[in-house]
Write a protein that holds these residues in place. Structure first.
Motif, PDB file in Angstrom:
ATOM      1  N   PHE A 188      40.461  41.935  40.821  1.00 40.99           N
ATOM      2  CA  PHE A 188      40.692  41.115  39.633  1.00 40.99           C
ATOM      3  C   PHE A 188      40.456  39.636  39.973  1.00 40.99           C
ATOM      4  O   PHE A 188      39.808  38.910  39.228  1.00 40.99           O
ATOM      5  CB  PHE A 188      42.110  41.338  39.104  1.00 40.99           C
ATOM      6  CG  PHE A 188      42.351  40.698  37.769  1.00 40.99           C
ATOM      7  CD1 PHE A 188      41.922  41.323  36.603  1.00 40.99           C
ATOM      8  CD2 PHE A 188      43.002  39.487  37.672  1.00 40.99           C
ATOM      9  CE1 PHE A 188      42.135  40.735  35.361  1.00 40.99           C
ATOM     10  CE2 PHE A 188      43.221  38.893  36.440  1.00 40.99           C
ATOM     11  CZ  PHE A 188      42.778  39.517  35.285  1.00 40.99           C
ATOM     12  N   TYR A 189      40.956  39.215  41.124  1.00 43.29           N
ATOM     13  CA  TYR A 189      40.739  37.837  41.563  1.00 43.29           C
ATOM     14  C   TYR A 189      39.242  37.556  41.745  1.00 43.29           C
ATOM     15  O   TYR A 189      38.735  36.528  41.285  1.00 43.29           O
ATOM     16  CB  TYR A 189      41.494  37.563  42.866  1.00 43.29           C
ATOM     17  CG  TYR A 189      41.100  36.252  43.483  1.00 43.29           C
ATOM     18  CD1 TYR A 189      41.524  35.052  42.932  1.00 43.29           C
ATOM     19  CD2 TYR A 189      40.269  36.210  44.593  1.00 43.29           C
ATOM     20  CE1 TYR A 189      41.124  33.833  43.483  1.00 43.29           C
ATOM     21  CE2 TYR A 189      39.874  35.006  45.146  1.00 43.29           C
ATOM     22  CZ  TYR A 189      40.304  33.829  44.588  1.00 43.29           C
ATOM     23  OH  TYR A 189      39.909  32.639  45.126  1.00 43.29           O
ATOM     24  N   ALA A 234      46.353  41.116  35.578  1.00 44.12           N
ATOM     25  CA  ALA A 234      45.986  41.587  36.915  1.00 44.12           C
ATOM     26  C   ALA A 234      46.772  42.840  37.295  1.00 44.12           C
ATOM     27  O   ALA A 234      46.264  43.708  38.008  1.00 44.12           O
ATOM     28  CB  ALA A 234      46.210  40.496  37.956  1.00 44.12           C
TER      29      ALA A 234
END
Length: 144
Positions: free
Chosen positions: A87-88, A125
């Motif tokens: 997600f990052y 996230a």
């Protein structure tokens, strides 16, 4: 271990910390919260690798930080480290969503699809609804 870290520290009022303290107090007042910021935190020895969207840091970022308990409240979550990192990687460098952060007090505020604010970033996230992340307080309430 993975945590959601919620910032609750009230810095002593000083000239150097005035703006940080004011932002903390205004955020807490508007969201009726004890918390003004949220991070996803993965323990790494004595410190944590933290993922969030930060106004101070300009947007989505990863940062190594100590999270002393007098400043941060940690809630352990069952999450997949690989999912958090993916997600990052998908959103790294995205700008901070100053207008979107007002969704905590103006629920019909339009969301940005390419900007994030802290609690929204953390909630999504983790695979939760962005409504869970309207504010650090709403995120806390959902987790507890």
């Amino acid at each position: 271990m993975i945590y959601v870290a919620l910032y609750h520290y009230r810095e002593p009022l000083s000239r150097a910390a005035f703006l940080r303290r004011a932002i903390h107090e205004i955020t807490c007042f508007l969201t009726r919260s004890r918390y003004s910021h949220a991070e996803l935190a993965i323990r790494d020895g004595a410190e944590f690798i933290c993922y969030s969207a930060s106004g101070r840091d300009g947007g989505v970022r990863r940062k190594r930080m100590p999270l002393p308990p007098e400043r941060w409240y940690l809630v352990r979550v069952n999450a997949d480290v690989a999912q958090i990192r993916r997600f990052y990687d998908m959103h790294r460098g995205a700008k901070y969503d100053w207008l979107g952060s007002l969704r905590a007090v103006v629920p019909w505020m339009r969301q940005s699809h390419d900007r994030w604010y802290c609690s929204e970033y953390v909630a999504v996230a983790l695979g939760l609804s962005d409504d869970v992340g309207r504010s650090p307080q709403s995120l806390y309430e959902w987790l507890e």
